[in-house]
Write an enzyme that holds these catalytic residues in place. Structure first.
Site, PDB file in Angstrom:
ATOM      1  N   ASP A  29       0.963  -1.175   0.033  1.00 51.62           N
ATOM      2  CA  ASP A  29      -0.124   0.053   0.075  1.00 51.62           C
ATOM      3  C   ASP A  29       0.991   1.167  -0.010  1.00 51.62           C
ATOM      4  OD1 ASP A  29      -1.853   1.839   0.497  1.00 51.62           O
ATOM      5  OD2 ASP A  29      -2.162   1.680   2.592  1.00 51.62           O
ATOM      6  N   ASP A  33      -4.356   3.933   2.898  1.00 48.13           N
ATOM      7  CA  ASP A  33      -5.662   3.304   3.050  1.00 48.13           C
ATOM      8  C   ASP A  33      -5.931   1.761   3.639  1.00 48.13           C
ATOM      9  OD1 ASP A  33      -5.078   2.003   0.736  1.00 48.13           O
ATOM     10  OD2 ASP A  33      -6.922   2.771  -0.334  1.00 48.13           O
ATOM     11  N   ASP A  37      -1.753  -1.251  -3.856  1.00 45.27           N
ATOM     12  CA  ASP A  37      -2.046  -0.772  -5.116  1.00 45.27           C
ATOM     13  C   ASP A  37      -1.182  -0.898  -6.151  1.00 45.27           C
ATOM     14  OD1 ASP A  37       0.025   1.152  -4.299  1.00 45.27           O
ATOM     15  OD2 ASP A  37      -1.488   2.004  -2.843  1.00 45.27           O
ATOM     16  N   ASP A 208      -9.790 -16.757 -15.812  1.00 41.40           N
ATOM     17  CA  ASP A 208     -10.405 -17.348 -14.448  1.00 41.40           C
ATOM     18  C   ASP A 208     -11.437 -18.365 -15.051  1.00 41.40           C
ATOM     19  OD1 ASP A 208     -10.999 -16.990 -11.709  1.00 41.40           O
ATOM     20  OD2 ASP A 208     -12.964 -16.199 -12.593  1.00 41.40           O
ATOM     21  N   GLU A 277      -7.628 -21.570 -15.856  1.00 42.64           N
ATOM     22  CA  GLU A 277      -7.825 -22.135 -14.545  1.00 42.64           C
ATOM     23  C   GLU A 277      -8.925 -23.115 -14.958  1.00 42.64           C
ATOM     24  OE1 GLU A 277      -9.539 -21.035 -10.184  1.00 42.64           O
ATOM     25  OE2 GLU A 277     -10.189 -19.925 -12.001  1.00 42.64           O
TER      26      GLU A 277
END
Length: 549
Positions: A29, A33, A37, A208, A277
């Protein structure tokens, strides 16, 4: 360390590549927050490159309501503000390429968020231009769902919509409606989103749930699942989804045509790759073979076969032999851990004292199997599954099935960088989106850096050893019969032939070298010291032997 970390340059860079998975919200980060990121990823790429990997795989960072942590996409062609901007992504990719790392991104196209503009338009009426972009169906005369299909996340796989007065299909959350791949316009739109990232320079895609794209046009009910007499694979005490034989809600034959379209698009660009996957229960390895054989579909796939609790010679041989027998000219990608399963050190150890030993043995083993490799962030530190309270959970799957199943948050806790800093250096903010366990912080990167016998040092040594031996990257693999619970095989390419013998038990074992192998020369394998005495390999518990044949 720039381009030296890249394994190869050319169209087959992915074959035998080592891919490091980054879960963006838990990597680093930079805004305070408590959520990772893209700028944080860029800051930490030097660490990733230092491991000796060839590529990174980023879990979703697209615009999303985050009902399923980004696997519910509302804009395929933008970065969620939580993670940064497209400019941040471009800068990250530039730095990755400077370090010799390929960039693979998650492509979640079997379904979208219910807040995606496509679904908002589709549900508005039965006659609008996108009315057939999702899987809609009328109820049965008694008002119940069109089929008996179930959602992986619990309950029916259909949700009633009062506007259209129809059900829509969802394999996952109610807020993740399934796209209708039988509509060619849907396929075209999705391929356009793939093209967007190809034009931006990404090197590949992790697809995915790649076998979930199509459903049965006739909407036939799934039959019950019939398991072996020993109940192997049965998990009905946790999720009734496993009680069905999923013949009709996924893995449909029409998927082959779309995968060929996808491959044809990638082939118009240089050096791009796909890894799919495949979650297809007992049929997963056969589906993997179907999707990768022929050089006209996916470049490689992975299944969940090595993502469970089994860590025995007999099981690993069974899985590997099935792949060797069924995959003709396709390719497989192996992993012991990822963002969806309990970390493998926790799954494989029998006592806490084994933690480092099992972590080191695991990377040595997976690095010697035929196929590419996916490593999950933090496994290079020997991290175990985090123990979280119900109040800490963010995973909808874990919340739904608590307490029978604790969900996926335990493997998604923040990466640990500096053991002495608050939150182990993950953020300078006051809190993190998931807690950082104290035992993880003690294993932070800085605590292991430069320590010769650390798990981190072993990962680097193991991957360096692999890279130095071409037979381990994409050579042939042949198993050798053993009488004990040992795993023995040969890896061979060109003039190099290496023998590996693994003792995955907790007792010392002996392995008598077959006479047909002739003379063997023991090879010093990082972290292991097994012995050869008079044609017999002496293996301690959780030990490995390597020799040149």
């Amino acid at each position: 360390m720039a381009a030296e970390t890249a394994k190869t340059v050319g169209a087959d860079w992915w074959r035998g590549a080592v891919i490091y998975q980054i879960y963006p919200r838990s990597f680093q980060d930079t805004t305070g927050d408590g959520i990772g990121d893209i700028k944080g990823i860029t800051e930490r790429l030097e660490h990733v490159a230092s491991l000796g990997v060839d590529a990174i795989w980023l879990s979703p960072f697209f615009t999303s309501p985050m009902a399923d942590m980004g696997y519910d996409v509302s804009d395929y062609c933008n970065v969620d503000p939580m993670f940064g901007t497209l400019a941040d992504f471009d800068a990250m990719m530039t730095e990755a390429h400077r370090l010799g790392l390929k960039v693979i991104i998650d492509q979640v196209i079997s379904h979208t968020s219910d807040r995606h503009p496509w679904f908002i338009e589709s549900r508005a009426s039965r006659t609008n231009p996108k009315a057939d972009w999702y899987v809609w169906a009328d109820p049965k005369p008694d008002g119940t769902a069109p089929t008996n299909w179930l959602s992986i996340f619990g309950g029916p796989g259909w949700e009633w919509d009062g506007v259209r007065k129809q059900y829509y299909m969802h394999n996952f959350l109610i807020s993740q409606p399934d796209l209708n791949f039988h509509n060619p316009d849907v396929q075209d739109a999705l391929l356009d989103t793939v093209r967007f990232w190809l034009d931006r320079g990404v090197d590949g895609f992790r697809l995915d749930t790649v076998n979930y794209y199509f459903h049965d046009r006739q909407l036939r009910n799934n039959p019950p699942m019939v398991y072996d007499t020993d109940g192997a694979g049965m998990e009905t005490d946790t999720n009734p989804y496993s009680m069905q034989n999923h013949l009709y809600d996924k893995t449909q034959p029409e998927n082959i045509g779309f995968l060929k379209r996808l491959r044809a698009l990638l082939d118009t660009y240089d050096d791009r790759a796909t890894v799919g996957e495949v979650g297809d229960g007992p049929r997963s390895l056969n589906t993997l073979a179907l999707y990768t054989t022929g050089n006209d579909k996916l470049h490689m796939c992975y299944t969940f076969d090595l993502l469970g609790p089994a860590f025995s010679a007999s099981y690993i041989r069974k899985v590997m032999q099935t792949v060797l027998d069924t995959v003709v000219n396709g390719w497989v990608c192996w992993a012991f851990s990822n963002h969806d399963v309990i970390r493998h050190v926790t799954r494989f150890i029998e006592s806490p004292e084994e933690q480092d030993r099992v972590a080191k043995l695991s990377i040595t083993l997976i690095a010697s199997l035929r196929g590419s490799i996916c490593l999950y962030q933090g496994e290079e530190l020997g991290l175990t599954e985090a123990e979280l309270s119900f109040e800490d959970l963010r995973d909808p799957y874990g919340i739904r099935f608590w307490p029978a199943f604790k969900g996926r948050d335990g493997c998604r806790t923040p990466m640990v960088w500096d053991h002495a800093k608050p939150h182990a250096g993950f953020t300078e903010g006051p809190k993190t989106w998931l807690p950082v366990p104290a035992d993880h912080a003690a294993r932070a990167v800085d605590a292991q850096e430069g320590v010769a016998d650390s798990v981190l040092s072993h990962y680097r040594d193991a991957l360096s050893f692999r890279k130095a031996h071409p037979s381990m990257i994409d050579g042939d693999m042949t198993f050798i019969e053993t009488n004990q619970d040992l795993l023995a095989f040969l890896r061979e390419k060109g003039g190099e032939k290496l023998l590996f013998v693994y003792n995955l038990t907790r007792e010392a074992q002996n392995f008598t070298l077959p006479k047909r192998l002739g003379d063997v020369l023991p090879v010093s394998l990082p972290g292991f010291v097994s012995k050869l005495e008079g044609g017999v390999v002496k293996l301690d518990a959780l030990e490995v032997f390597c020799a040149r044949v």
